[in-house]
Scaffold this active site. Structure first.
Site, PDB file in Angstrom:
ATOM      1  N   SER A  94      82.038  21.206  28.845  1.00 16.96           N
ATOM      2  CA  SER A  94      81.626  21.369  27.416  1.00 16.96           C
ATOM      3  C   SER A  94      81.708  20.137  26.787  1.00 16.96           C
ATOM      4  CB  SER A  94      82.225  22.454  26.745  1.00 16.96           C
ATOM      5  OG  SER A  94      82.078  22.809  25.451  1.00 16.96           O
ATOM      6  N   GLU A 117      82.526  30.511  15.340  1.00 16.54           N
ATOM      7  CA  GLU A 117      83.846  29.545  14.801  1.00 16.54           C
ATOM      8  C   GLU A 117      83.411  28.364  14.110  1.00 16.54           C
ATOM      9  OE1 GLU A 117      86.877  29.432  18.687  1.00 16.54           O
ATOM     10  OE2 GLU A 117      84.845  28.714  19.384  1.00 16.54           O
ATOM     11  N   ALA A 166      99.229  26.094  19.196  1.00 13.64           N
ATOM     12  CA  ALA A 166      98.850  25.172  20.427  1.00 13.64           C
ATOM     13  C   ALA A 166      97.572  25.585  20.939  1.00 13.64           C
ATOM     14  CB  ALA A 166      99.780  25.932  21.409  1.00 13.64           C
TER      15      ALA A 166
HETATM   16  P1  NG1 Z   1      91.742  24.950  21.181  1.00 13.90           P
HETATM   17  O1  NG1 Z   1      91.769  23.916  22.420  1.00 13.90           O
HETATM   18  O2  NG1 Z   1      92.338  26.250  21.927  1.00 13.90           O
HETATM   19  O3  NG1 Z   1      91.759  24.774  19.845  1.00 13.90           O
HETATM   20  C1  NG1 Z   1      89.017  24.667  21.130  1.00 13.90           C
HETATM   21  C2  NG1 Z   1      88.205  25.003  19.826  1.00 13.90           C
HETATM   22  C3  NG1 Z   1      87.893  26.437  20.188  1.00 13.90           C
HETATM   23  C4  NG1 Z   1      86.861  26.860  21.474  1.00 13.90           C
HETATM   24  C5  NG1 Z   1      87.685  26.083  22.585  1.00 13.90           C
HETATM   25  C6  NG1 Z   1      86.961  26.502  23.624  1.00 13.90           C
HETATM   26  C7  NG1 Z   1      88.969  24.201  17.717  1.00 13.90           C
HETATM   27  C8  NG1 Z   1      89.697  24.149  16.669  1.00 13.90           C
HETATM   28  N1  NG1 Z   1      89.275  24.864  18.865  1.00 13.90           N
HETATM   29  O4  NG1 Z   1      90.180  25.334  21.441  1.00 13.90           O
HETATM   30  O5  NG1 Z   1      87.374  27.006  18.882  1.00 13.90           O
HETATM   31  O6  NG1 Z   1      85.763  26.344  21.300  1.00 13.90           O
HETATM   32  O7  NG1 Z   1      88.117  24.850  22.414  1.00 13.90           O
HETATM   33  O8  NG1 Z   1      86.152  25.483  23.963  1.00 13.90           O
HETATM   34  O9  NG1 Z   1      87.705  23.710  17.425  1.00 13.90           O
HETATM   35 ZN    ZN Z   2      80.483  24.155  24.997  1.00 13.14          ZN
END
Ligand code: NG1
Ligand code: ZN
Length: 532
Positions: free
Chosen positions: A65, A375, A501
């Site tokens: 990603s 999100e 986390a």
């Molecule tokens: P984590 O690393 O758990 O915060 C991040 C993004 C999620 C989601 C995931 C998967 C933020 C704050 N967190 O997760 O929204 O997109 O990656 O790719 O943007």
């Molecule tokens: Zn992506």
């Protein structure tokens, strides 16, 4: 037939002796050089999953990603195009951590026994990958696992993540009365572009949309899609489309860069009145932005997209005379407080807050007739329940005024990816709505003003000690920390802050918002100090 000895004997050994693998919110994700062994195990898991589901097609997507180019990752896609069922994430982790053939064989036996899998059921697995330089090697590792496990495999090649989700859903519904589309890349383009044309029929085209593709797979795919759509209905300019020069993917560009830094990619020059958006590296996220009259940078993130979509769809169902269909919105704690306030008090739609991770949002959104989930970072989509779909399709316009909204609703159900967030589909959704309303980005932006916000990454010695509750908005452990955060937050106007986390990085994230930029930065900094 199923040959467990072959699976054991062909195992790819761990690249690093003591590396601990975890199937997290985005599957397995790490530096690419430790993932060959994981690909092999994922192939075995996908095969077992297909057998468990009576031979349904399972998808495997190789991508990391928005993460740096040297990273990679892999995730499984279930038959309806959704993320792998949560109960199976444990098996994924167990398999990935099996270091030798014997242990691997034991975990395979355990999965078979616990799920009463008939190993003689034929398995079907499809896979695709993004533009990362590590993909060809990882694909070979995956293929060796599929071969050992005896799955019927199809390589779909270079694809965006949402395209792979689309293909899985199509293949599993092909020929049924629940058919989703033609299971080809061309089928995907045709479905989206014809829905878009229908949604904007008779309306004046907007100005060119400049699309930053993060030097990733979105660039060639968007270019290909544009061949299916008339320049009379949509005009895009593709930026950051270099997928061959090493080191360029997601570097100083893309949706994550723009959202995190709250600024335009350095190589993009933005003029007042121009319209911009950025995809991430696998094209499942999108954010929009523009320069206001005074030249200042204005971001239209996932929260703004959710508001735009919810308002438009709620209006259409009302105008079409089917307001029995209720629209709801799903957010995470990262949603800007102003957006939640706008949805609740202005649009008056129900809003739920769930834990970070698309699977949580997706499942919550399924509870609504029309579930809008995004999100803040721009990953999201709109789900129509089977009942809502039936109602929309079965309804006949009683007055001439109900005709157009009905046609448009139907077009939206085709336009919006029903499996997962999709930058290309979301881009078309936003463009369709703005075209109908003949709105500039500035007019869209007027719905509400974001509270200043700050997201800080704190590297700690052990992030696993941070345990949360209440959709991640409060810490239960380490004991006492939440009280200290609360005491700080109380000192700021409209203050809000939480700590959790990360599920994808070895760090803790601190989010803060408050009435002013200065207060926000101060709050974020002080909370980060508490955590550190
Ligand atoms: P984590 O690393 O758990 O915060 C991040 C993004 C999620 C989601 C995931 C998967 C933020 C704050 N967190 O997760 O929204 O997109 O990656 O790719 O943007
Ligand atoms: Zn992506």
């Amino acid at each position: 037939s199923f040959d467990k000895e072959a699976i054991k004997n062909n195992i790819i050994f761990h690249e690093k002796e003591d590396f601990k693998y975890t199937y997290g919110t985005a599957g397995f994700r790490s530096k690419a050089d430790v993932l060959g062994s994981v690909m092999y195990k994922v192939a075995v898991l996908a095969t077992l999953r297909s057998k468990k589901l009576c031979g349904a097609t399972i998808g495997v997507m190789i991508t990391a990603s928005h993460n740096p180019e040297e990273d990679n990752g892999v995730k499984l896609v279930d038959p309806r195009g959704e993320m792998l069922e949560q109960a199976w994430e444990v098996y994924a982790t167990k398999l990935a951590n099996a270091k030798d053939g014997e242990t691997l064989g034991q975990v395979v036996d355990e999965i078979i026994a616990q799920n009463k899998i008939d190993v003689e059921t034929p398995a079907k697995v499809i896979y695709a990958y993004d533009t990362r330089p590590s993909c060809p090697h990882l694909v070979k590792c995956l293929e060796s696992g599929l071969k050992a496990a005896g799955a019927k495999e199809t390589n779909f090649g270079l694809k965006t993540t949402p395209m792979l989700h689309y293909l899985v859903r199509c293949l599993n519904t092909d020929g049924t009365n629940d058919a989703y589309g033609e299971p080809t890349e061309e089928g995907y383009y045709k479905k989206l572009t014809s829905a878009f044309s229908s949604a904007v029929k008779g309306k004046t085209r907007l100005s060119t949309l400049h699309v930053d593709c993060a030097n990733g797979v979105g660039a060639p795919k968007l270019r290909e899609m544009m061949k299916y759509i008339s320049s009379d209905v949509l005009s895009v300019e593709i930026l950051n489309d270099d997928i061959t020069t090493l080191g360029k993917l997601n570097s100083n560009c893309g949706a994550d860069y723009v959202k995190t830094n709250q600024r335009v990619p350095p190589n993009v020059s933005i003029a007042v009145g121009d319209r911009y958006c950025s995809f991430d590296g696998d094209a499942d996220r999108i954010v929009f932005y523009y320069a206001a009259e005074n030249g200042s940078f204005r971001l239209l993130d996932g929260d703004k997209i959710a508001g735009l979509a919810a308002a438009f769809i709620a209006e259409l169902v009302k105008e079409a005379g089917i307001d029995s269909i209720k629209v709801g919105v799903v957010q995470t704690a990262y949603a800007n407080g102003s957006s939640t306030n706008y949805l609740t008090n202005n649009l008056k739609v129900p809003v739920s807050c769930v834990s970070t991770g698309v699977k949580h949002l997706h499942h919550e959104a399924e509870k609504y007739d029309v579930g809008v989930y995004f999100e803040a970072n721009g990953h999201g989509t709109v789900l129509f329940s089977p009942a809502a779909l039936n109602t929309i399709k079965a309804t006949e316009a009683k007055t001439p005024a109900q005709k157009l909204p009905l046609t448009q609703l139907i077009a939206l159900t085709e336009l919006i990816n029903q499996t997962v967030g999709d930058a290309i589909s979301d881009m078309l959704l936003v463009e369709a709505i703005l075209t109908n309303r003949q709105w500039s980005f500035g007019e869209w932006d007027q719905a509400y003003t974001d509270l200043p916000n700050r997201l800080v990454k704190v590297v700690v010695s052990d992030r696993h000690i941070f345990k949360t509750t209440n959709a991640e908005r409060q810490l239960v452990e380490p004991a006492g920390l939440q009280n200290e955060i609360d005491a700080l937050v109380a000192k700021y106007t409209n203050g809000r802050s939480f700590v959790r986390a990360s599920g994808t990085e070895d760090a803790v994230r601190v989010y803060a918002e408050a009435a002013t930029r200065a207060e926000t930065d101060d709050l974020a900094f002080k909370v980060a100090q508490l955590v550190y």
